[in-house]
Design a protein around this motif. Structure first.
Motif, short mmCIF file in Angstrom:
data_model
loop_
_atom_site.label_atom_id
_atom_site.label_comp_id
_atom_site.label_asym_id
_atom_site.label_seq_id
_atom_site.Cartn_x
_atom_site.Cartn_y
_atom_site.Cartn_z
N LEU B 25 -0.87 9.00 0.80
CA LEU B 25 -1.96 9.75 1.62
C LEU B 25 -3.33 9.08 1.93
O LEU B 25 -3.77 8.45 0.75
CB LEU B 25 -2.45 11.01 0.77
CG LEU B 25 -1.25 12.11 0.38
CD1 LEU B 25 -1.87 13.03 -0.68
CD2 LEU B 25 -0.57 12.79 1.48
N GLY B 69 -6.60 14.22 -8.93
CA GLY B 69 -5.88 15.47 -9.04
C GLY B 69 -4.48 15.26 -8.11
O GLY B 69 -3.49 15.96 -8.50
N LEU B 70 -4.66 14.70 -6.85
CA LEU B 70 -3.55 14.59 -6.28
C LEU B 70 -2.37 13.67 -6.89
O LEU B 70 -0.99 13.86 -6.92
CB LEU B 70 -3.66 13.92 -4.94
CG LEU B 70 -4.33 14.73 -3.93
CD1 LEU B 70 -5.08 14.22 -2.83
CD2 LEU B 70 -3.31 15.79 -3.31
N ALA B 72 -2.39 13.48 -10.16
CA ALA B 72 -1.63 14.32 -11.22
C ALA B 72 -0.48 15.03 -10.72
O ALA B 72 0.54 15.39 -11.55
CB ALA B 72 -2.62 15.01 -11.69
N THR B 73 -0.45 15.41 -9.60
CA THR B 73 0.79 16.18 -9.05
C THR B 73 1.52 15.76 -8.11
O THR B 73 2.38 15.95 -7.22
CB THR B 73 -0.05 17.49 -8.04
OG1 THR B 73 -1.07 16.82 -7.31
CG2 THR B 73 -0.62 18.66 -8.71
N TRP B 75 1.36 12.55 -6.08
CA TRP B 75 1.07 11.69 -4.67
C TRP B 75 0.62 10.46 -5.17
O TRP B 75 0.01 10.24 -6.20
CB TRP B 75 0.09 12.75 -3.87
CG TRP B 75 0.59 14.00 -3.61
CD1 TRP B 75 0.72 15.21 -4.30
CD2 TRP B 75 1.51 14.27 -2.41
NE1 TRP B 75 1.45 16.12 -3.50
CE2 TRP B 75 2.00 15.48 -2.64
CE3 TRP B 75 1.87 13.32 -1.44
CZ2 TRP B 75 2.66 16.23 -1.35
CZ3 TRP B 75 2.76 13.93 -0.46
CH2 TRP B 75 2.94 15.21 -0.39
N MET B 111 -2.09 6.51 -12.72
CA MET B 111 -2.94 6.97 -11.50
C MET B 111 -2.80 5.83 -10.37
O MET B 111 -3.46 4.87 -10.54
CB MET B 111 -4.41 7.06 -11.91
CG MET B 111 -4.82 8.03 -12.79
SD MET B 111 -5.11 9.57 -11.82
CE MET B 111 -3.91 10.58 -12.56
#
Lengths: 371, 325
Positions: B25, B69-70, B72-73, B75, B111
């Motif tokens: 992304l 956060g992305l 972590a999910t 991405w 990360m």
């Protein structure tokens, strides 16, 4: 001659009325254990009511036992949760397994309810790497930098949305002090901009170490801080476990249904010190100030509600407390028997592929640690 | 093969990454419809859609927190910070958070974030738009800091950075964006993230540099060659970690070294290179280590910057001083 200006816009009246939607704190059982919302109260089964009480007794027992462990020098940094049982157990009871949790350091009880073990909580406090090893659980580590978890939770909420997950949200906690951080606003606003499923919890326990809530902001509630970013919010009596549960559950349902983020402020109180590391509340507040909050204690009111229904007795509570404390003692033994991470293993977690410099450090510590 | 500028090479590399991995992304300020204020992401939103390439609210800490956060999910975020000076707003996300997550989760969570940001001076920008802040970040454990000095490396390194499972701070030189062109192979190729490159071989003196100062150093090498002085130029490419082996091999051969950087002198990259040579290769040296760096002042106003930034003349003078020691 120019006319006198200053009357075109009535800022005084705007200021006086801007908090009007937040005048009423959401409540089901008041501090005298009077049921103020019978309709909502009747939605709970007896088993549910007992379960909430058990969870709060569990959290209080955890508090008492951890303070014992702290005095014995068996824990490291630990943030007491005494007084916040309804706020924490009421809110976490609304979680589903697939929800992400971004806790702050005072949220170990929620982390544990969301899948981490008590032993891990103790290991985190003691500074053992196993404490943060949550496997596949959607738990994040207890954040130390106040507010940082808010922007991260917005990211996880966006990730959940992009994953196409239909019934999951990103939960995040901070305190009253945390709402003063730039990251607080950035997190709420980002989640709002992306209409991502985040539930922002603000546990307003009255104190950021020694600084009282009223010094953080002139805003009448912390809940209304969400309004500026287009996020609906509610202030709830955080000493009322049932109200906290309903508010959190409905916030979760709203966010999970694709309506964007929600913010919930729980009005609670930090009965004890900021942390186990030498904070002394008598330096900055009086017993008289504390008293109304102790009178509003969440366990007192649930004891009465359950007692009136013949669902609870002091004897039962004492037994339960002892059982919980025994289990915490076992968890502490387990924590104490958990090997510490070697420096070599720790160095290996700096990068996926150790850099030449880290490799040299690993070799140095391998030699040192094999001695 | 096509001749591409440094900036187009980066765009091409980002295109490859978005095409290869549907989890990547791109997001930040103005990166969507506008294609970035420098047009680095131009055309990518049209090609990959608004779900993959999107604008964010204007807040740098929010942008990098979003990235965490992305990640972590599941991405693979490629956030852009519009100018390196703006990373000051996101220092906690870089140094307090994303660089520590692998450590916090005992190596079990990672990360894979590539933070792109333009840096470097000489383009007459407003204040805070032209800084060399790499000295702040190279001391951050868990964070890779890299910077390409030419279009070929720019494409290969951005692809390597995105494929890397650790956070990478990818520094793009403002002055190089449109001042250089290379033959760029089509499609995917990679350039390693952690090795320096011998940009020019030589035997008499080693010049260690990175980013735009590599080109200045190459100019000096050309000039010295006319006098039969053979200068070796090393392009660090990776500022953290530093590939000391390539430096030590060169110093062993030339016995003389000048360390060049556009950034201020205090601590940082040049100081680290100097210390590494002093610690491990001092007996190879015939002369003190020469240093060329900017003064330890605030980055100057636009009308003064070209006098302040170290250039080929400064490098040449220092090289001659060391050669004649």
């Amino acid at each position: 001659m120019a006319k006198k200006t200053g009357q075109a816009i009535d800022f005084a009246s705007i200021k006086a009325t801007m908090s009007d939607p937040y005048k009423k704190t959401f409540q089901i059982v008041d501090k005298d254990a009077k049921i103020v919302n019978q309709e909502l109260f009747d939605t709970f089964s007896d088993d549910q009511l007992v379960d909430f009480m058990k969870k709060m007794v569990w959290e209080r027992a955890l508090h008492e036992q951890t303070m014992n462990f702290s005095r014995q020098g068996r824990l490291g940094f630990y943030a007491p949760t005494y007084g916040e049982e309804a706020s924490e157990m009421g809110s976490v009871s609304a979680f589903k397994d697939q929800d992400f949790l971004f806790p702050a350091y005072r949220d170990l009880p929620e982390l544990i309810q969301h899948g981490a073990s008590v032993t891990q909580g103790f290991l985190w406090s003691k500074g053992n790497a196993v404490g943060d090893d949550y496997g596949d659980q959607r738990n994040w580590f207890p954040q130390i930098i106040i507010g940082a978890q808010y922007v991260e939770a917005a990211g996880a909420a966006l990730g959940i949305k992009k994953n196409g997950e239909k019934d999951a949200v990103s939960f995040v906690y901070t305190g009253d002090g945390g709402t003063s951080q730039g990251d607080f606003y950035e997190g709420v606003n980002f989640a709002s901009s992306f209409q991502a499923p985040a539930v922002f919890m603000v546990q307003n326990n009255g104190w950021a170490i020694s600084v009282p809530r009223k010094k953080q902001t002139a805003a009448e509630t912390l809940a209304q801080k969400a309004v500026a970013s287009g996020v609906p919010s509610i202030q709830v009596d955080g000493m009322d476990v049932l109200a906290t549960y309903i508010a959190t559950k409905e916030a979760r349902d709203f966010a999970a249904a694709g309506n964007g983020p929600v913010l919930v402020e729980t009005l609670t109180y930090r009965y004890g010190a900021h942390s186990s590391a030498g904070d002394d509340p008598s330096r900055y507040r009086t017993k008289e100030e504390e008293k109304p909050w102790f009178d509003a204690d969440p366990l007192i009111r649930m004891r009465k509600v359950l007692g009136d229904k013949g669902l609870w007795s002091q004897d039962q509570e004492d037994k339960l407390t002892e059982e919980y404390k025994d289990s915490f003692k076992k968890s502490m033994k387990e924590a104490e028997n958990t090997p510490t991470q070697s420096v070599v293993d720790m160095l290996k977690t700096t990068f996926e592929e150790p850099t030449p410099q880290i490799k040299a450090d690993i070799a140095r510590f391998e030699a040192k640690e094999s001695k | 093969m096509a001749k591409l500028t440094y900036i187009k090479a980066i765009t091409d590399g980002l295109d490859v990454c978005l095409g290869e991995d549907p989890k990547t992304l791109i997001f930040g300020e103005d990166v969507g419809k506008n294609g970035g204020v420098f047009r680095t992401t131009q055309g990518l939103q049209d090609k990959y859609g608004e779900d993959r390439v999107f604008d964010t609210p204007l807040a740098e800490s929010g942008i990098l927190g979003l990235a965490i956060g992305l990640a972590a999910t599941g991405w693979r975020p490629l956030p852009e910070i519009q100018f390196m000076g703006f990373t000051f707003e996101a220092v906690d996300s870089l140094g307090g958070q994303m660089s520590r997550e692998r450590f916090r989760f005992s190596g079990k969570r990672s990360m894979p974030i590539t933070v792109r940001t333009p840096f470097g001076g000489g383009t007459h920008t407003a204040e805070m738009h032209a800084d060399n802040l790499e000295n702040y970040y190279v001391g951050t454990p868990g964070l890779r800091v890299v910077t390409p000095a030419n279009p070929y490396d720019a494409k290969g390194m951005i692809i390597s950075a995105v494929e890397n499972n650790d956070p990478v701070l990818f520094l793009e030189n403002l002055k190089l964006y449109r001042s250089m062109k290379d033959e760029i192979p089509e499609g995917k190729y990679t350039v390693p993230l952690d090795t320096a490159k011998v940009a020019r071989e030589g035997t008499d003196i080693t010049i260690v540099a990175y980013s735009a100062e590599v080109n200045e150093s190459l100019k000096v090498a050309d000039k010295l060659a006319k006098e039969n002085i053979s200068a070796e130029v090393i392009d660090l490419r990776s500022l953290s970690p530093i590939d000391t082996d390539t430096i030590f091999k060169s110093v062993e051969k030339t016995h003389k070294v000048v360390v060049v950087q556009e950034a201020q002198k205090m601590a940082g990259v040049g100081a680290q290179v100097t210390a590494e040579i002093a610690e491990h290769a001092i007996m190879d040296l015939d002369a003190p280590i020469g240093r060329v760096a900017a003064p330890d002042s605030v980055y100057p106003w636009a009308q003064v910057e070209n006098d302040w930034i170290p250039n080929a003349d400064d490098i040449e003078a220092k090289a001659r001083e060391i050669l004649n020691y």
